[in-house]
Motif scaffolding. Structure first.
Motif, PDB file in Angstrom:
ATOM      1  N   PRO A 151      26.946  32.506  40.425  1.00  0.00           N
ATOM      2  CA  PRO A 151      26.429  33.846  40.122  1.00  0.00           C
ATOM      3  C   PRO A 151      25.124  34.144  40.852  1.00  0.00           C
ATOM      4  CG  PRO A 151      27.240  32.827  38.118  1.00  0.00           C
ATOM      5  CD  PRO A 151      27.310  31.769  39.193  1.00  0.00           C
ATOM      6  N   GLU A 152      24.223  33.164  40.916  1.00  0.00           N
ATOM      7  CA  GLU A 152      22.942  33.381  41.599  1.00  0.00           C
ATOM      8  C   GLU A 152      23.159  33.676  43.078  1.00  0.00           C
ATOM      9  OE1 GLU A 152      18.754  31.053  42.641  1.00  0.00           O
ATOM     10  OE2 GLU A 152      20.350  30.039  41.518  1.00  0.00           O
ATOM     11  N   THR A 153      24.045  32.915  43.732  1.00  0.00           N
ATOM     12  CA  THR A 153      24.307  33.138  45.159  1.00  0.00           C
ATOM     13  C   THR A 153      24.941  34.502  45.392  1.00  0.00           C
ATOM     14  OG1 THR A 153      24.620  30.759  45.466  1.00  0.00           O
ATOM     15  CG2 THR A 153      25.462  32.216  47.192  1.00  0.00           C
ATOM     16  N   SER A 154      25.901  34.871  44.560  1.00  0.00           N
ATOM     17  CA  SER A 154      26.549  36.171  44.716  1.00  0.00           C
ATOM     18  C   SER A 154      25.564  37.312  44.505  1.00  0.00           C
ATOM     19  CB  SER A 154      27.712  36.307  43.735  1.00  0.00           C
ATOM     20  OG  SER A 154      28.749  35.401  44.044  1.00  0.00           O
ATOM     21  N   GLU A 155      24.694  37.175  43.526  1.00  0.00           N
ATOM     22  CA  GLU A 155      23.694  38.213  43.290  1.00  0.00           C
ATOM     23  C   GLU A 155      22.717  38.322  44.457  1.00  0.00           C
ATOM     24  OE1 GLU A 155      23.888  37.400  38.489  1.00  0.00           O
ATOM     25  OE2 GLU A 155      22.060  36.915  39.609  1.00  0.00           O
ATOM     26  N   ARG A 156      22.324  37.185  45.009  1.00  0.00           N
ATOM     27  CA  ARG A 156      21.415  37.208  46.162  1.00  0.00           C
ATOM     28  C   ARG A 156      22.086  37.869  47.368  1.00  0.00           C
ATOM     29  NH1 ARG A 156      16.898  33.837  47.373  1.00  0.00           N
ATOM     30  NH2 ARG A 156      17.463  32.456  45.647  1.00  0.00           N
ATOM     31  N   ASN A 157      23.350  37.531  47.611  1.00  0.00           N
ATOM     32  CA  ASN A 157      24.076  38.149  48.728  1.00  0.00           C
ATOM     33  C   ASN A 157      24.268  39.656  48.499  1.00  0.00           C
ATOM     34  OD1 ASN A 157      24.290  35.676  50.025  1.00  0.00           O
ATOM     35  ND2 ASN A 157      26.296  35.213  49.120  1.00  0.00           N
ATOM     36  N   HIS A 198      37.315  39.092  47.201  1.00  0.00           N
ATOM     37  CA  HIS A 198      36.999  38.204  46.082  1.00  0.00           C
ATOM     38  C   HIS A 198      37.855  36.933  46.118  1.00  0.00           C
ATOM     39  CE1 HIS A 198      37.344  37.161  41.607  1.00  0.00           C
ATOM     40  NE2 HIS A 198      36.130  36.787  41.992  1.00  0.00           N
ATOM     41  N   LYS A 199      39.120  37.078  46.519  1.00  0.00           N
ATOM     42  CA  LYS A 199      40.031  35.929  46.539  1.00  0.00           C
ATOM     43  C   LYS A 199      39.737  34.969  47.686  1.00  0.00           C
ATOM     44  CE  LYS A 199      43.941  38.588  44.656  1.00  0.00           C
ATOM     45  NZ  LYS A 199      45.279  39.144  44.978  1.00  0.00           N
ATOM     46  N   THR A 200      39.301  35.518  48.823  1.00  0.00           N
ATOM     47  CA  THR A 200      39.255  34.702  50.054  1.00  0.00           C
ATOM     48  C   THR A 200      37.853  34.319  50.499  1.00  0.00           C
ATOM     49  OG1 THR A 200      39.305  36.729  51.388  1.00  0.00           O
ATOM     50  CG2 THR A 200      41.416  35.701  50.854  1.00  0.00           C
ATOM     51  N   GLU A 201      36.916  35.238  50.497  1.00  0.00           N
ATOM     52  CA  GLU A 201      35.628  34.994  51.152  1.00  0.00           C
ATOM     53  C   GLU A 201      34.525  34.525  50.216  1.00  0.00           C
ATOM     54  OE1 GLU A 201      34.252  37.990  53.777  1.00  0.00           O
ATOM     55  OE2 GLU A 201      36.249  38.493  54.550  1.00  0.00           O
ATOM     56  N   LEU A 202      34.695  34.707  48.913  1.00  0.00           N
ATOM     57  CA  LEU A 202      33.593  34.409  47.994  1.00  0.00           C
ATOM     58  C   LEU A 202      33.876  33.219  47.090  1.00  0.00           C
ATOM     59  CD1 LEU A 202      32.652  38.062  46.948  1.00  0.00           C
ATOM     60  CD2 LEU A 202      31.849  36.732  48.898  1.00  0.00           C
ATOM     61  N   ILE A 203      34.943  32.504  47.341  1.00  0.00           N
ATOM     62  CA  ILE A 203      35.291  31.350  46.505  1.00  0.00           C
ATOM     63  C   ILE A 203      34.152  30.329  46.539  1.00  0.00           C
ATOM     64  CG2 ILE A 203      36.861  29.386  46.287  1.00  0.00           C
ATOM     65  CD1 ILE A 203      38.109  31.953  45.394  1.00  0.00           C
ATOM     66  N   GLY A 204      33.787  29.859  45.357  1.00  0.00           N
ATOM     67  CA  GLY A 204      32.777  28.805  45.256  1.00  0.00           C
ATOM     68  C   GLY A 204      31.354  29.299  45.092  1.00  0.00           C
ATOM     69  N   GLN A 205      31.116  30.580  45.240  1.00  0.00           N
ATOM     70  CA  GLN A 205      29.750  31.079  45.090  1.00  0.00           C
ATOM     71  C   GLN A 205      29.354  31.125  43.613  1.00  0.00           C
ATOM     72  OE1 GLN A 205      28.863  34.778  47.042  1.00  0.00           O
ATOM     73  NE2 GLN A 205      29.476  34.039  49.072  1.00  0.00           N
ATOM     74  N   ASN A 214      35.194  32.531  40.200  1.00  0.00           N
ATOM     75  CA  ASN A 214      36.251  32.395  41.209  1.00  0.00           C
ATOM     76  C   ASN A 214      37.557  33.042  40.750  1.00  0.00           C
ATOM     77  OD1 ASN A 214      34.576  30.917  42.904  1.00  0.00           O
ATOM     78  ND2 ASN A 214      35.173  28.962  41.975  1.00  0.00           N
ATOM     79  N   TYR A 215      38.315  33.482  41.726  1.00  0.00           N
ATOM     80  CA  TYR A 215      39.624  34.079  41.433  1.00  0.00           C
ATOM     81  C   TYR A 215      40.549  33.016  40.845  1.00  0.00           C
ATOM     82  CZ  TYR A 215      44.354  35.774  42.279  1.00  0.00           C
ATOM     83  OH  TYR A 215      45.668  36.125  42.125  1.00  0.00           O
TER      84      TYR A 215
END
Length: 573
Positions: free
Chosen positions: A188-194, A179-186, A147-148
Motif C-alpha cells: 500500500p505504501e509503494t502504491s500510494e507513493r507511485n 492492476h492485474k499485470t503491472e502492480l503485482i507485489g506493490q 494484489n489481484y
C-alpha cells in the motif's frame, strides 16, 4: 448548596460547546472545547489524534450560514469565526498541496495527501489523459485491495468502484489490466507513493477552483497551486503565473485583481469577477496565503496585506504559519518510529467510495453508465504532451508564462494548454465533503447535462444537515457564475457612478485632513514659543524667515483686519 452547584454546571456548559471535524477518510472526530478556544487549539487536537507532525499542509474548512466556505483562522477564536450556533461541523482538508508529495518525510502525511488527491480525482478537480487516469485508478485499487486474486475479484470487478465522475467500459478494462499485470507485489505504501508521483505531474494538481467571470463575461475558474496562479477557461488553461511573477493581489466588492510582471519591461493586470463579495474576499485570502506559503523564504518575511492602496479602505489580512521551505526543513529533523496507519479501519466514503471494505456496487445502473460513456477521462486525451513547455496566450488578457518544468519557465512557441475537450466544470473543491450515496445517480445525470456533479450533495454533507451544507446552493452559485453573473459581475452604470462618487469623497476628505495637519504645523512653527531642536532648526533657515516676513505676517494682518471688521458689524447690530 445544590442550586449553586446546578448554576455553576450551567455556566460551565455555556462556556463549552461541541465541535465535530470530518477527517479525510470520512471518519469523524468530536470534542468539547472552551468557547474562547482558538483555531490552533482545535487543529492541534486533531493532529494529535492522527499522530501527525507534518501538519502545516493541512487546514480546517467550514461553511457559514450564507453557504460561503472559509478556512479556519488559527489565531482567532473559533466561536467568533463561526456565524452559526454550536455544535459546529468542519472538515480537515489539504490546504497547501506539497510541491512533491511523494518525498514527504512520514508515511502518515503521504497517506492523508493520497486521500485528498483521491477525493479530487473523484470529484473531477484533477483532470488527466485516459492513460494517466487508468494508472491512477489502478494504484488506488492496489493500495486498498492489494494484489489481484481471481477468487476474490471476478470479471469486471473494477467497474464496481467509482474513481471518477464518469466511467467508460474501456477505461474500466484498462484499470483492471494494469492492476492485474503491472502492480503485482506493490505494498500500500509503494502504491500510494507511485500514485502521488503520477498525480503531482498533472496540470491540475493542487487546483482548488473558484468560479468567476472574466471582463468579457465568460466563465472561468481561478486556482492557486504550489507553482503559481492558474486560470482555467473553457477547455484551456489560459493563464499560468509563477508565484515569483505575481506582485500583488487585490479585491474590491466582487472584483478580483492579479498584478504580475510578465516580462522585465511588461506588467499585466488580470481582472475577474466573483459571484459575491464574500466569495471574492475568500478568493483573495486564499491567494495571499498561498503566495506567502510557497514564495517566501522565511515566515518572518510575512507582512500584513491590504486589499486596497488606501490605508483607511479595504480588508487587512496576514498569513500566520510557517512557509514551505521552513516546513521541509522541519520535516527533515523528524526522528521517530513511523506511526501505525490503520487503513483497514476506514469507513466507506460517501464521496469517494472506499475499497478497503470490499466491492460496493455503484448506485448508477450499468446501462445508465454505458449511456454516459462520454467519459471525462476520455475527453482529456487532448492534453498536449508539451503542455509543460509552451507559454499560453490569454483569451482576453494577453500573454502569460507556462513552466517548462515545475521550477523554471521558457519562452517557447505560443500555444494553449488544452486540459480537456469539455469545458472545465469541476465538482468544486469548495465542497470538500462527501456526497450521499443515494445521490450518485442524480450526480451523474447532472454531469451529463454539463453541470458539475455532486455539488449540492457534497455541500449539504459539509454542514451536517440536509440542504444546509457548505455552499449547499453552490450548484446554483456556479450556475449563476456562468449564466447570470454577466450582469452581476460587470458592475452596472449606477454602481460605477456610486463607486466613483465615493472615491472622490474619500479623496476630498483625505486632502482636507492633510491640509488641516499642515496648517496646525505651520501655526506651531510661527506662533508658538516651543524651543525644540527640530522646530528651532526649521525657524533658522533663510527660506522659512523669508516665508514668515513676506507671506505669513501680511496674511495674518489681513485675517486680523477682517476679523475686526466682522466683529464690528456684529456689535453694531
Amino acid at each position: 448548596m445544590l442550586s449553586r452547584f446546578k448554576s455553576g454546571s450551567i455556566r460551565n456548559l455555556e462556556r463549552e460547546y461541541s465541535c465535530t471535524v470530518r477527517l479525510l477518510d470520512d471518519t469523524e472526530y468530536t470534542c468539547t472545547i472552551q468557547r474562547d478556544a482558538k483555531g490552533q487549539y482545535l487543529f492541534d487536537l486533531i493532529c494529535h489524534h492522527l499522530n501527525l507532525l507534518e501538519k502545516d499542509y493541512f487546514g480546517i474548512r467550514y461553511v457559514d450560514p450564507d453557504k460561503q466556505r472559509h478556512w479556519l483562522e488559527f489565531t482567532k477564536s473559533i466561536a467568533k469565526q463561526m456565524k452559526s450556533q454550536p455544535p459546529f461541523t468542519m472538515c480537515l482538508r489539504v490546504k497547501f498541496y506539497p510541491p512533491e508529495p511523494a518525498i514527504l518525510k512520514e508515511e502518515i502525511t503521504r497517506y492523508l495527501v493520497f486521500l485528498q488527491i483521491k477525493r479530487d480525482l473523484y470529484h473531477g478537480r484533477l483532470l488527466c489523459k485516459t492513460s494517466d487516469a487508468a494508472m491512477l485508478a489502478a494504484h488506488i485499487l492496489q493500495a486498498e485491495i492489494g494484489n489481484y486474486d481471481p477468487g476474490k475479484h471476478p470479471e469486471g470487478y473494477s467497474s464496481k468502484f467509482q474513481f471518477f465522475p464518469k466511467h467508460s467500459e474501456k477505461l474500466e478494462r484498462r484499470i483492471a489490466d494494469l492492476h492485474k499485470t503491472e502492480l503485482i507485489g506493490q505494498t500500500p505504501e509503494t502504491s500510494e507513493r507511485n500514485f502521488l508521483q503520477k498525480a503531482q505531474m498533472l496540470e491540475t494538481y493542487g487546483v482548488d477552483p473558484h468560479p468567476c467571470k472574466d471582463v468579457s463575461g465568460n466563465p472561468a475558474f481561478l486556482a492557486f497551486t504550489p507553482f503559481g496562479f492558474v486560470v482555467l477557461q473553457g477547455n484551456k488553461r489560459v493563464h499560468f503565473l509563477k508565484w515569483n511573477d505575481v506582485t500583488k493581489l487585490k479585491f474590491e466588492a466582487k472584483t478580483f485583481h492579479v498584478y504580475a510582471n510578465q516580462r522585465e519591461d511588461m506588467k499585466i493586470i488580470l481582472t475577474y469577477f466573483a459571484p459575491t463579495p464574500e466569495a471574492c474576499k475568500h478568493l483573495w485570502k486564499c491567494g495571499v496565503e498561498n503566495q506567502a506559503f510557497y514564495k517566501l523564504e522565511k515566515s518572518s518575511q510575512v507582512r500584513t496585506v491590504s486589499s486596497s492602496n488606501l490605508f483607511f479602505k479595504g480588508s487587512r489580512f496576514r498569513y500566520s504559519g510557517r512557509v514551505a521551505k521552513e516546513v521541509m526543513e522541519q520535516s527533515a529533523k523528524i526522528k521517530r518510529e513511523p506511526p501505525e496507519i490503520h487503513r483497514a479501519g476506514l469507513v466507506p466514503s460517501r464521496s469517494c467510495p472506499s475499497i478497503t471494505h470490499g466491492p460496493r456496487l455503484s448506485s448508477v445502473p450499468r446501462t445508465r453508465r454505458r449511456a454516459v460513456h462520454i467519459s471525462i477521462m476520455e475527453g482529456l486525451e487532448s492534453l498536449r504532451d508539451s503542455a509543460h513547455s509552451t507559454p499560453v496566450r490569454s483569451v482576453s488578457h494577453g500573454e502569460s508564462f507556462m513552466p517548462r518544468s515545475r521550477s523554471q519557465a521558457t519562452d517557447g512557441s505560443e500555444g494553449t494548454a488544452v486540459i480537456s475537450d469539455e469545458a472545465y466544470s469541476p465538482s468544486d473543491s469548495v465542497l470538500p465533503t462527501p456526497v450521499a450515496e443515494h445521490s450518485m445517480e442524480l450526480a451523474v445525470s447532472r454531469q451529463v447535462n454539463g453541470a458539475p456533479c455532486s455539488i449540492e450533495e457534497e455541500k449539504e454533507s459539509e454542514a451536517g444537515t440536509p440542504g444546509h451544507g457548505e455552499g449547499g446552493d453552490f450548484y446554483v452559485d456556479g450556475r449563476s457564475a456562468q449564466d447570470g453573473a454577466g450582469g452581476d459581475s460587470s458592475l452596472s452604470e449606477v454602481e460605477q457612478v456610486n463607486k466613483f462618487v465615493l472615491s472622490v469623497l474619500r479623496l476630498l476628505l483625505v486632502t482636507i485632513g492633510l491640509l488641516f495637519v499642515l496648517l496646525l504645523l505651520l501655526i506651531i512653527l510661527t506662533e508658538s514659543d516651543l524651543d525644540i531642536a527640530f522646530l528651532r532648526d526649521i525657524r533658522q533657515t533663510p527660506e522659512f524667515e523669508q516665508f514668515h516676513y513676506e507671506y505669513f505676517c501680511p496674511l495674518r494682518r489681513w485675517f486680523a483686519c477682517k476679523l475686526r471688521w466682522v466683529g464690528g458689524l456684529l456689535i453694531n447690530k
